[in-house]
Design a protein around this motif. Sequence first.
Motif, mmCIF file in Angstrom:
data_model
loop_
_atom_site.group_PDB
_atom_site.id
_atom_site.type_symbol
_atom_site.label_atom_id
_atom_site.label_comp_id
_atom_site.label_asym_id
_atom_site.label_seq_id
_atom_site.Cartn_x
_atom_site.Cartn_y
_atom_site.Cartn_z
ATOM 1 N N ASN A 157 -2.799 3.926 -2.778
ATOM 2 C CA ASN A 157 -2.820 3.066 -3.863
ATOM 3 C C ASN A 157 -2.479 1.495 -3.317
ATOM 4 O O ASN A 157 -1.325 1.524 -2.587
ATOM 5 N N ARG A 158 -3.229 0.867 -3.725
ATOM 6 C CA ARG A 158 -2.877 -0.567 -3.197
ATOM 7 C C ARG A 158 -3.377 -1.667 -4.462
ATOM 8 O O ARG A 158 -4.045 -1.594 -5.136
ATOM 9 N N HIS A 159 -2.166 -2.858 -4.362
ATOM 10 C CA HIS A 159 -2.451 -3.821 -5.101
ATOM 11 C C HIS A 159 -3.314 -4.970 -4.810
ATOM 12 O O HIS A 159 -3.160 -5.194 -3.472
ATOM 13 N N ASN B 17 -5.503 -3.216 -9.180
ATOM 14 C CA ASN B 17 -4.956 -1.974 -8.479
ATOM 15 C C ASN B 17 -6.036 -0.995 -8.151
ATOM 16 O O ASN B 17 -7.085 -0.734 -9.021
ATOM 17 N N GLN C 75 0.988 -1.088 -0.007
ATOM 18 C CA GLN C 75 0.079 -0.015 -0.083
ATOM 19 C C GLN C 75 0.992 1.266 0.076
ATOM 20 O O GLN C 75 1.770 1.503 0.817
ATOM 21 N N SER D 277 -7.256 2.570 -5.810
ATOM 22 C CA SER D 277 -6.827 3.674 -5.393
ATOM 23 C C SER D 277 -7.842 4.572 -4.809
ATOM 24 O O SER D 277 -8.829 4.699 -5.541
#
Length: 718
Positions: free
Chosen positions: A481-483, A489, A453, A491
């Motif tokens: 922003n996070r995978h 992805n 993150q 955000s």
Amino acid sequence: MLGIVTVFCAPLPAEAKASKAAANAKPVTDGTSDPAIPYAVTLTPTKQADLDAAIAASSQLKSLQTSHTVGAYALAGRIRSDYDRVNSALESQGYYAGSVKISVKAGARTVDGKDPSLPDILKALGKNQKVAITISATIGPRFSLGNVALTTPPQEPPAASVPAPTPTTPTATAPAMKDPTAKAPVAKTSAKIPAGKAPSDGKAVPTPPPAAAVAATSEQAIAQAQPVSLLPEERKAFGLTSGQPAVAADVLAAQNSLLNQLQEEGYATASVSTPLAYLKPQTHTLDIVFRVNRGPKVVIGPISMTGLAHTKQRYLMNRLELKEGELYRPSRIESARQDLASTGVFASVQVRNAPPIITLPPSRTLMPGILQAMPIEFGFKEAKRRTLSAEIGYSTDLGGRVGVSWTHHNLLGNAEQLRLTALITGLGGSAQQGLGYDVYADFMKPDFLSKGQNLSVRLEGIRQLLYSYHQTAIIGRAGLNRHVGKYWNVSGGVMGEQEQIQQFGDTRSYFIIAAPLNATFDNTQLSNPIDPATHGVRASLSVTPSESLESGSSFFTLLSAQVSTYFDLKHLGISRPGRSVIAVRGIVGSVQGASTYQIPPDQRLYAGGPATVRGFRYQGVGPQYGKTKYGIGGTSMDAGSVEFRQRLPMNLGFAGFVDAGQVGTGSRPGQGTLRVGYGGGVRYFTPIGPIRVDVALPMNRPAYGDKWELYFGLGETF
């Protein structure tokens, strides 16, 4: 009786490629006073595609005929060496009873390649008289695998009591199975990595045991040691069975696959020997014996890190996916190495086993009953922390843009990035009315609050003098922003914007607050986003609730979605992989909650330009102000593109495309006047991505619209 094969190597495709590259190289001579003799080689097909490829890759006569011409004696030596090389290619595919014939036509004479007088015949040729060489192979029966045995390594008795084994009355001796593309016969088994060392790719490897004495027959080799039984998963990984063709590549692949499987089960020091192969000409079979040593099952031991100068070890240890006490698995170790390398602050990341094996207390192991542990060491080489880059682009509608960026890649020792960018925009262009600027500072902190993150913050100042409006603004953004999973992805964040906009002679100030939410999907699996995609799907969806607090308060929500997909024509059998690709893109947008004039001009929807409809200037598709080139913008937009991309030799390529789109004043997409553009362009492929030059024309040009557009940039449009 039986012959012994102590080396098992397969042809390497890379060697074949090297031979092809050598064939295209500038010719050179052997550096002697002996005049170089030009020659041409013909390979007689065997009607076995794999075998023909192996022979072509192994023949020095073939690979060097145009790149390295030599004199008479050197050419005769090259011809003689090709007998062994081509014969090795036959054996690598299981043809142990084959033979090789090389005939040489020198002037009016045709002689065998082994003729002792060949050097004198070649030397007597006239100047520039070419030699024709024909290589033919008689393959004979294809041998299959006979007995495939796995045993423990034999015990080494005292050297003085063990004489070298000698076969009794052998009836046939198989030559050593070698890489037919090698420059000299292989005399050893395989290259070993010394204890405590790591290969160039950074993966951990075990220390192999010392080589044992080689038995004279397969029966003797089996009797030297204890048989090894494989578990079902190990047997599946091994894959070799009696009766299958004796192809060297398959045998070596089985060795590597079994070793990988054993290591994945936690046997860090496992070894699988280079196979001993015993030829039996009477039955056209090849017996294979592998020496297998599992060693102890271990867990991950203490983890150490070296080579860190500016990066904090605590950050890397918190990020590390590998934990002390978990089962030793090379795939997990390699995944952890790749993850650390992806931080962007290292020039290289390596990992190795750090023996000796130690014993952990029961409280530190995550695998009950397994206390032995292999220490692991990560080695780092840090990259340059500061970089300077330039940006340039041009299109006939937006004109030129030039700028420079300075980036610090490891600001506080935790892989934080600070990027400062300054751009000059509006250098000409049919959609511009003067010079503008775009300056911004980006800060990114990885692994903020949790792994994967990232926190991103941007402060931006922008001025642009478009025909649709003139804007001067200060914008601040912050978000996370996070995978999610492998391809997703997500955000979310907040944004504040203070701006002054002049449109059609009316100047207004706006203060806008927004909360953009985004989700993207990308399974094209490209490490460099500038590289052109050849397969997969890219999709994005954004929802941005916004409130305009000056010049009349209004609440509205921007909705947009975009999807693109790529189809490689190799699937139709009409192109090589990645050479011919059809790319398709679709875009849709809508503004909910407010009408066109209730929304600040820069928040409205526009079309035209490479991001939507090529052939029309930026913001040139949609409602216009009277019969002028001033775009009003709208509250709905949809656009689509179809593009054909073709790679050509010499890093060149071309593309052809058709775009269509429309902008409407209602919130439902599909309204407005549909505009269609078409065109094409050329590509030059560089290591950092393709340089793109496109020309596009409108099919139904609006009043005061441009007659054509030119686009220049790096990377494909989508």
